[in-house]
Motif scaffolding. Structure first.
Motif, PDB file in Angstrom:
ATOM      1  N   ARG A  29       0.806  -1.231  -0.039  1.00 37.03           N
ATOM      2  CA  ARG A  29       0.019  -0.090   0.078  1.00 37.03           C
ATOM      3  C   ARG A  29       0.888   1.256  -0.100  1.00 37.03           C
ATOM      4  NH1 ARG A  29      -4.514  -1.754   4.551  1.00 37.03           N
ATOM      5  NH2 ARG A  29      -5.338  -3.495   3.163  1.00 37.03           N
ATOM      6  N   SER A  30       2.218   1.308   0.419  1.00 45.13           N
ATOM      7  CA  SER A  30       2.827   2.366   0.690  1.00 45.13           C
ATOM      8  C   SER A  30       4.342   2.091   0.282  1.00 45.13           C
ATOM      9  CB  SER A  30       2.518   3.230   1.733  1.00 45.13           C
ATOM     10  OG  SER A  30       4.070   3.655   2.444  1.00 45.13           O
ATOM     11  N   ARG A  31       5.336   3.077  -0.217  1.00 44.52           N
ATOM     12  CA  ARG A  31       6.478   2.718  -0.523  1.00 44.52           C
ATOM     13  C   ARG A  31       7.301   2.778   0.845  1.00 44.52           C
ATOM     14  NH1 ARG A  31       9.981   6.821   0.499  1.00 44.52           N
ATOM     15  NH2 ARG A  31      11.302   6.784  -1.148  1.00 44.52           N
ATOM     16  N   ALA A  32       6.620   3.221   1.744  1.00 40.93           N
ATOM     17  CA  ALA A  32       7.107   2.652   3.400  1.00 40.93           C
ATOM     18  C   ALA A  32       7.809   1.166   3.471  1.00 40.93           C
ATOM     19  CB  ALA A  32       6.324   3.381   4.412  1.00 40.93           C
ATOM     20  N   VAL A  33       7.050   0.245   2.746  1.00 40.54           N
ATOM     21  CA  VAL A  33       7.277  -0.926   3.002  1.00 40.54           C
ATOM     22  C   VAL A  33       8.771  -1.475   2.837  1.00 40.54           C
ATOM     23  CG1 VAL A  33       6.885  -1.752   0.586  1.00 40.54           C
ATOM     24  CG2 VAL A  33       6.429  -3.438   2.516  1.00 40.54           C
ATOM     25  N   ALA A  57       0.060   2.259  11.919  1.00 42.20           N
ATOM     26  CA  ALA A  57       0.042   1.360  10.697  1.00 42.20           C
ATOM     27  C   ALA A  57      -0.395   1.658   9.414  1.00 42.20           C
ATOM     28  CB  ALA A  57      -0.716   0.016  11.421  1.00 42.20           C
ATOM     29  N   ALA A  58      -1.317   2.791   9.383  1.00 41.13           N
ATOM     30  CA  ALA A  58      -2.090   3.143   8.205  1.00 41.13           C
ATOM     31  C   ALA A  58      -1.128   3.734   7.150  1.00 41.13           C
ATOM     32  CB  ALA A  58      -3.375   3.997   8.363  1.00 41.13           C
ATOM     33  N   PRO A  59      -1.259   3.475   5.756  1.00 40.24           N
ATOM     34  CA  PRO A  59      -2.309   2.539   5.138  1.00 40.24           C
ATOM     35  C   PRO A  59      -2.246   1.422   5.245  1.00 40.24           C
ATOM     36  CG  PRO A  59      -0.857   3.787   3.563  1.00 40.24           C
ATOM     37  CD  PRO A  59      -0.375   4.058   5.005  1.00 40.24           C
ATOM     38  N   GLY A  60      -0.801   0.817   5.982  1.00 47.06           N
ATOM     39  CA  GLY A  60      -0.703  -0.605   6.347  1.00 47.06           C
ATOM     40  C   GLY A  60       0.301  -1.470   5.597  1.00 47.06           C
ATOM     41  N   SER A  61       1.516  -0.971   4.787  1.00 45.44           N
ATOM     42  CA  SER A  61       2.246  -1.620   4.122  1.00 45.44           C
ATOM     43  C   SER A  61       3.221  -2.395   5.202  1.00 45.44           C
ATOM     44  CB  SER A  61       3.126  -0.543   3.157  1.00 45.44           C
ATOM     45  OG  SER A  61       4.022   0.062   3.737  1.00 45.44           O
ATOM     46  N   TRP A  62       3.808  -1.692   6.062  1.00 43.99           N
ATOM     47  CA  TRP A  62       4.498  -2.482   7.041  1.00 43.99           C
ATOM     48  C   TRP A  62       3.631  -3.680   7.635  1.00 43.99           C
ATOM     49  CZ3 TRP A  62       8.079   0.430  11.060  1.00 43.99           C
ATOM     50  CH2 TRP A  62       8.949   1.133  10.167  1.00 43.99           C
ATOM     51  N   SER A  63       2.177  -3.415   8.098  1.00 40.66           N
ATOM     52  CA  SER A  63       1.523  -4.695   8.468  1.00 40.66           C
ATOM     53  C   SER A  63       1.351  -5.565   7.389  1.00 40.66           C
ATOM     54  CB  SER A  63       0.168  -3.987   8.772  1.00 40.66           C
ATOM     55  OG  SER A  63       0.089  -3.348  10.054  1.00 40.66           O
ATOM     56  N   GLN A  94      -8.662   1.087  15.848  1.00 40.81           N
ATOM     57  CA  GLN A  94      -8.669   2.585  15.581  1.00 40.81           C
ATOM     58  C   GLN A  94      -8.418   3.495  16.752  1.00 40.81           C
ATOM     59  OE1 GLN A  94     -11.477   4.098  12.503  1.00 40.81           O
ATOM     60  NE2 GLN A  94     -10.158   5.717  12.421  1.00 40.81           N
ATOM     61  N   GLY A  95      -7.546   4.385  17.021  1.00 37.25           N
ATOM     62  CA  GLY A  95      -7.455   5.210  17.967  1.00 37.25           C
ATOM     63  C   GLY A  95      -6.138   5.771  18.214  1.00 37.25           C
ATOM     64  N   ASP A  96      -6.062   6.589  19.120  1.00 40.75           N
ATOM     65  CA  ASP A  96      -4.550   7.219  19.360  1.00 40.75           C
ATOM     66  C   ASP A  96      -3.906   6.343  20.412  1.00 40.75           C
ATOM     67  OD1 ASP A  96      -2.406   8.421  20.799  1.00 40.75           O
ATOM     68  OD2 ASP A  96      -3.276  10.440  20.414  1.00 40.75           O
ATOM     69  N   PHE A  97      -3.033   5.617  20.281  1.00 37.05           N
ATOM     70  CA  PHE A  97      -2.341   4.488  21.132  1.00 37.05           C
ATOM     71  C   PHE A  97      -1.845   5.166  22.510  1.00 37.05           C
ATOM     72  CE2 PHE A  97       2.182   4.403  22.012  1.00 37.05           C
ATOM     73  CZ  PHE A  97       2.723   5.644  21.227  1.00 37.05           C
ATOM     74  N   MET A 122       5.413   5.826  13.298  1.00 38.42           N
ATOM     75  CA  MET A 122       4.679   6.844  13.594  1.00 38.42           C
ATOM     76  C   MET A 122       5.414   8.287  13.294  1.00 38.42           C
ATOM     77  SD  MET A 122       2.566   6.106  16.921  1.00 38.42           S
ATOM     78  CE  MET A 122       3.956   5.710  17.788  1.00 38.42           C
ATOM     79  N   ALA A 123       4.509   9.131  13.051  1.00 43.08           N
ATOM     80  CA  ALA A 123       4.966  10.748  12.910  1.00 43.08           C
ATOM     81  C   ALA A 123       3.830  11.522  13.309  1.00 43.08           C
ATOM     82  CB  ALA A 123       5.344  11.044  11.406  1.00 43.08           C
ATOM     83  N   PRO A 124       4.207  12.528  14.109  1.00 41.64           N
ATOM     84  CA  PRO A 124       3.168  13.387  14.457  1.00 41.64           C
ATOM     85  C   PRO A 124       2.396  14.219  13.374  1.00 41.64           C
ATOM     86  CG  PRO A 124       5.062  14.363  15.114  1.00 41.64           C
ATOM     87  CD  PRO A 124       5.364  12.997  14.455  1.00 41.64           C
ATOM     88  N   ASP A 139       7.899  13.172  21.986  1.00 41.04           N
ATOM     89  CA  ASP A 139       6.813  12.505  22.934  1.00 41.04           C
ATOM     90  C   ASP A 139       6.405  11.239  22.558  1.00 41.04           C
ATOM     91  OD1 ASP A 139       6.936  14.722  24.774  1.00 41.04           O
ATOM     92  OD2 ASP A 139       5.035  15.777  23.826  1.00 41.04           O
ATOM     93  N   LEU A 140       5.878  11.409  21.196  1.00 40.01           N
ATOM     94  CA  LEU A 140       5.387  10.241  20.776  1.00 40.01           C
ATOM     95  C   LEU A 140       6.373   8.884  20.782  1.00 40.01           C
ATOM     96  CD1 LEU A 140       3.740  10.638  16.912  1.00 40.01           C
ATOM     97  CD2 LEU A 140       2.650   9.511  19.292  1.00 40.01           C
ATOM     98  N   ALA A 141       7.573   8.890  20.721  1.00 35.93           N
ATOM     99  CA  ALA A 141       8.748   8.296  20.877  1.00 35.93           C
ATOM    100  C   ALA A 141       8.756   7.441  22.192  1.00 35.93           C
ATOM    101  CB  ALA A 141      10.221   8.465  20.221  1.00 35.93           C
TER     102      ALA A 141
HETATM  103  C1  LIG Z   1       4.051   7.417   8.064  1.00 33.57           C
HETATM  104  S1  LIG Z   1       2.559   6.813   8.607  1.00 33.57           S
HETATM  105  C2  LIG Z   1       2.822   4.828   8.740  1.00 33.57           C
HETATM  106  C3  LIG Z   1       2.840   4.319   7.519  1.00 33.57           C
HETATM  107  C4  LIG Z   1       2.785   2.871   7.714  1.00 33.57           C
HETATM  108  N1  LIG Z   1       4.073   2.339   8.274  1.00 33.57           N
HETATM  109  C5  LIG Z   1       2.787   2.112   6.195  1.00 33.57           C
HETATM  110  O1  LIG Z   1       3.537   1.034   5.893  1.00 33.57           O
HETATM  111  O2  LIG Z   1       1.710   2.159   5.655  1.00 33.57           O
HETATM  112  C6  LIG Z   1       2.422   7.247  10.292  1.00 33.57           C
HETATM  113  C7  LIG Z   1       1.100   6.985  10.789  1.00 33.57           C
HETATM  114  O3  LIG Z   1       1.243   7.212  12.210  1.00 33.57           O
HETATM  115  C8  LIG Z   1      -0.201   7.286  12.714  1.00 33.57           C
HETATM  116  N2  LIG Z   1      -0.109   8.068  13.982  1.00 33.57           N
HETATM  117  C9  LIG Z   1       0.521   9.218  14.439  1.00 33.57           C
HETATM  118  N3  LIG Z   1       0.338   9.250  15.864  1.00 33.57           N
HETATM  119  C10 LIG Z   1      -0.588   8.389  16.311  1.00 33.57           C
HETATM  120  C11 LIG Z   1      -0.857   7.907  17.621  1.00 33.57           C
HETATM  121  N4  LIG Z   1      -0.625   8.815  18.684  1.00 33.57           N
HETATM  122  N5  LIG Z   1      -1.506   6.676  17.578  1.00 33.57           N
HETATM  123  C12 LIG Z   1      -1.592   6.078  16.661  1.00 33.57           C
HETATM  124  N6  LIG Z   1      -1.428   6.236  15.527  1.00 33.57           N
HETATM  125  C13 LIG Z   1      -0.708   7.372  15.085  1.00 33.57           C
HETATM  126  C14 LIG Z   1      -0.705   8.486  11.640  1.00 33.57           C
HETATM  127  O4  LIG Z   1      -1.801   8.490  11.766  1.00 33.57           O
HETATM  128  C15 LIG Z   1      -0.164   7.779  10.428  1.00 33.57           C
HETATM  129  O5  LIG Z   1      -1.028   7.040   9.904  1.00 33.57           O
END
Ligand SMILES: C[S@@+](CC[C@H](N)C(=O)[O-])C[C@H]1O[C@@H](n2cnc3c(N)ncnc32)[C@H](O)[C@@H]1O
Length: 206
Positions: A29-33, A57-63, A94-97, A122-124, A139-141
């Motif tokens: 789903r994405s080049r991130a894979v 995880a979205a859009p989901g290529s790592w998953s 689905q939600g903020d972890f 993740m990225a903010p 903070d996220l890290a």
């Molecule tokens: C670069 S994308 C991930 C791409 C993914 N690895 C892939 O291969 O498709 C970063 C994702 O982190 C999610 N994200 C950022 N902060 C988050 C949080 N606090 N809880 C859950 N997801 C979060 C964003 O919504 C975004 O979809």
């Protein structure tokens, strides 16, 4: 630069990017894979039967990739604020972890045996103000590390994206206190101009 011009520049760079082309010609789903794939090939992270948690995880290529590697004997829990299309053998929350209720749901799903590996790309949401964005990313890290302290099995691993800047040295030092091995990776698919890089921490010690 006008917004129209910078959008055009972004489109041009996307079109000439070999990893974008590669992703378009694949089922991912994405080049991130290709970032995860390169790290996995080098570090042999993913194995059949593992329990993996994919934060952001979205859009989901790592998953997709991790799900294929762990196979039907493995389990994968994916979490994202955004919605994500379903994947075979992947549970999605689905939600903020960092939200306590979402964290509780994740912990409940993972169960007492714990996870072998937590991956975070993740990225903010970016404000464009560098210091603010860096602080939010760190903070996220930190939240991801705290999450690991709850869910990782002894001996488990964390792969996490960071952005070069304030707080990364201290973060690495924190990981070094809790994991036997901590290494930095900048995969080819990670654009040179991007400050992103990945830290892989292995052998979690309680
Ligand atoms: C670069 S994308 C991930 C791409 C993914 N690895 C892939 O291969 O498709 C970063 C994702 O982190 C999610 N994200 C950022 N902060 C988050 C949080 N606090 N809880 C859950 N997801 C979060 C964003 O919504 C975004 O979809």
């Amino acid at each position: 630069m006008s917004k129209k011009k910078s959008n055009k520049q972004w489109l041009n760079s996307q079109n000439s990017d070999q990893f974008v082309k590669k992703a378009r010609n694949s089922h991912y789903r994405s080049r991130a894979v290709f970032k995860l794939q390169e790290i996995d090939k080098k570090d042999k992270l993913l194995r059949s039967g593992q329990y993996v948690v994919d934060l952001g995880a979205a859009p989901g290529s790592w998953s997709q990739y991790a799900g294929e590697k762990i196979g039907v004997k493995g389990k994968l829990l994916a979490v994202d604020i955004l919605t994500m299309e379903t994947l075979p053998n992947v549970e999605f929350i689905q939600g903020d972890f960092t939200d306590l209720e979402i964290e509780r749901k994740c912990i409940e799903k993972i169960g007492k045996d714990g996870a072998d590996l937590v991956i975070s790309d993740m990225a903010p949401n970016l404000t464009g103000i560098r210091a603010t964005d860096q602080a939010r990313s760190m903070d996220l890290a930190e939240c991801a590390f705290e999450f690991c302290q709850t869910v990782l099995k002894p001996g488990g691993s964390l792969l996490i994206k960071l952005f070069e800047g304030a707080g990364t040295t201290e973060y690495r030092a924190l990981l070094q206190e809790h994991f036997k091995q901590v290494v930095t990776r900048k995969p080819e698919a990670s654009r040179d101009q991007s400050r992103e890089f990945y830290v892989l921490a292995r052998s979690y010690e309680l």
